[in-house]
Design an enzyme around this catalytic site. Structure first.
Site, PDB file in Angstrom:
ATOM      1  N   HIS A   1     -38.546 -43.199  68.410  1.00 28.25           N
ATOM      2  CA  HIS A   1     -38.195 -42.662  67.131  1.00 28.25           C
ATOM      3  C   HIS A   1     -38.871 -41.034  66.944  1.00 28.25           C
ATOM      4  CE1 HIS A   1     -36.830 -46.498  65.825  1.00 28.25           C
ATOM      5  NE2 HIS A   1     -38.016 -46.883  66.167  1.00 28.25           N
TER       6      HIS A   1
ATOM      7  N   SER B   1     -36.562 -14.075  72.072  1.00 32.48           N
ATOM      8  CA  SER B   1     -36.117 -13.877  70.915  1.00 32.48           C
ATOM      9  C   SER B   1     -36.431 -12.385  70.630  1.00 32.48           C
ATOM     10  CB  SER B   1     -36.890 -14.524  69.842  1.00 32.48           C
ATOM     11  OG  SER B   1     -36.448 -14.040  68.360  1.00 32.48           O
TER      12      SER B   1
END
Length: 474
Positions: free
Chosen positions: A154, A284
């Site tokens: 999870h 970026s």
């Protein structure tokens, strides 16, 4: 013709696929295969007694690869039928052979058999590339077989494992895909010479009702193109179930690749596993510090595209009316090549990714050590039960201790002290349970056993030359 910046260009051709895969789905290769099929048909018919001369066959062979697409385009405008256009264009180049080209055949003789040849060649190319991926990934897994790291369920901290064991999760999925592709390559049937609706009536008429000659005709052509068997039953086309099975196998591979690339993206966030990053590469336009896992992201994007295409042959198979309908043609021209091109792009990216993948073992170990007292709780639970305690009672106590420690941010020493006190265990009893080599269980042995018994056993029977991979530049 030069590329125009004002015209759409497929990203596959511009960025992602190999020249080899691009050629397999080119018009040149497809129509040259049509012509090879007509030549094979004529040769087999001549062998079985039809009046076809050596000169007619030689003329066809001389022009097999010399395709005049401009002429074909003109014929297709006239006939509105692509196969008839190619028959006439080929006949113009081979005037002596013109009367016997396509004798007894329907369009699906060349179109569907060419598709099966093309699909087998394309899957074989993918298979060779996947073998290379298996080799890269197995080497990585072997190298990292005993490198401890934190596992996640999870995406929450779970038990210790090893980096190599995690890689084997990816490797096992890819092995399943390779075995499936290997089976499909060897079992894919040839349509053969079935006639207009699959009854072979036209060929029986040519051979005056001699069924054995018709069967020999099919078998001869089938062997000429390297197929082991002829599809026993067909309508006008081969069952589109074959397309469904092929694209399902590509979908399965794409899912395997997506799973692996997603895991790497998550581990890149943790800093434990990193892609290559060029000296001048920009992460970026706004954030100069960014280092994004662009190749893993690209694999995921490609994989989703390939998986989506696998729906098309299911719809096509379901809607083939009786002996055939033509609404499959335009769909298949789009979905089937794109699925293979997508799988090729994924494999090219996987090769680049695995060749330049790096691991920060120190950081992985650091993340693991931060969680050791929590991770040892399962073994502490079993020790307490062996000493006579109730499993459920101890489980509840450990749960309360763990949740309280996380909530209050207590130190690891305080956490261990509380476990000793409330469970009645000594520090000497608990200490061995904190040893990482014990906590990783049989992970290293599982890696070595799996590589030896499954991966190396599979790879040892592969005698294929290593494929070439285009450079990943964009």
């Amino acid at each position: 013709m030069a590329r125009s910046e004002k015209e759409y260009e497929s990203p596959f051709s511009a960025r992602y696929i190999s020249p080899e895969m691009s050629f397999l789905f080119s018009a040149q290769h497809k129509i040259a295969t049509f012509r090879r099929l007509w030549i094979a048909l004529a040769k087999a018919q001549q062998k079985l007694g039809l009046s076809i001369s050596k000169q007619q066959i030689a003329q066809m062979e001389a022009h097999a690869d010399k395709i005049n697409f401009a002429t074909t385009d003109e014929y297709e405008k006239k006939f509105r039928h692509d196969v008839m256009a190619h028959i006439h264009a080929f006949g113009d180049q081979c005037p002596d052979a013109k009367p016997i080209i396509h004798l007894g055949a329907t369009s699906s003789y060349v179109a569907d058999n060419a598709d099966l040849i093309q699909l087998k060649e394309a899957l074989t190319l993918l298979f060779h590339k996947l073998i290379h991926i298996l080799k890269l990934l197995s080497s990585f897994a072997e190298k990292e077989a005993a490198s401890p790291c934190l596992s996640y369920t999870h995406f929450q901290s779970a038990q210790p494992t090893t980096i190599g064991k995690r890689a084997c999760l990816w490797l096992q999925d890819f092995l399943m895909d390779a075995l499936d592709w290997e089976r499909l390559i060897h079992s894919l049937p040839f349509l053969g010479a079935k006639g207009a609706t699959g009854t072979q009536a036209s060929f029986l008429a040519l051979f005056e009702g001699n069924l054995s000659k018709v069967q020999e005709l099919e078998t001869t052509i089938c062997k000429e193109f390297g197929f082991a068997k002829v599809l026993p039953i067909a309508g006008q086309t081969y069952t589109r179930k074959l397309d469904l099975n092929l694209l399902n196998s590509l979908e399965s591979f794409a899912a395997s690749a997506h799973k692996m690339a997603t895991d790497i993206r998550l581990l890149a966030h943790e800093g434990e596993m990193m892609e290559a990053f060029g000296e001048t590469q920009v992460g970026s336009s706004a954030m100069p510090y960014k280092r994004n896992p662009i190749y893993s992201e690209r694999i995921c994007g490609m994989a989703r595209f390939v998986m989506s295409l696998a729906q098309n042959p299911a719809y096509t198979t379901a809607t083939q009316w009786l002996e055939r309908t033509l609404d499959d043609s335009s769909n298949r021209r789009l979905s089937i090549p794109e699925a293979f091109l997508g799988a090729d792009a994924i494999l090219n990216l996987l090769s680049h990714l695995l060749t330049h993948l790096s691991v920060d073992r120190g950081l992985a170990l650091e993340h693991l050590q931060e969680q050791i007292p929590f991770l040892s709780m399962e073994n502490i639970l079993m020790l307490a039960v062996k000493k006579g305690a109730s499993r459920q009672t101890i489980h509840e106590k450990l749960r309360e201790i763990a949740l309280s420690a996380r909530k209050q941010g207590t130190s690891m020493d305080h956490l261990l002290g509380r476990i000793e006190k409330e469970l009645g265990l000594s520090a000497a009893e608990i200490k061995p349970l904190l040893d990482i080599s014990a906590l990783i269980g049989a992970a290293p042995q599982q890696v070595h056993s799996f590589l030896k018994e499954d991966i190396h056993a599979f790879l040892s029977r592969q005698k294929n030359p290593p494929p070439s991979f285009p450079p990943v530049e964009k």
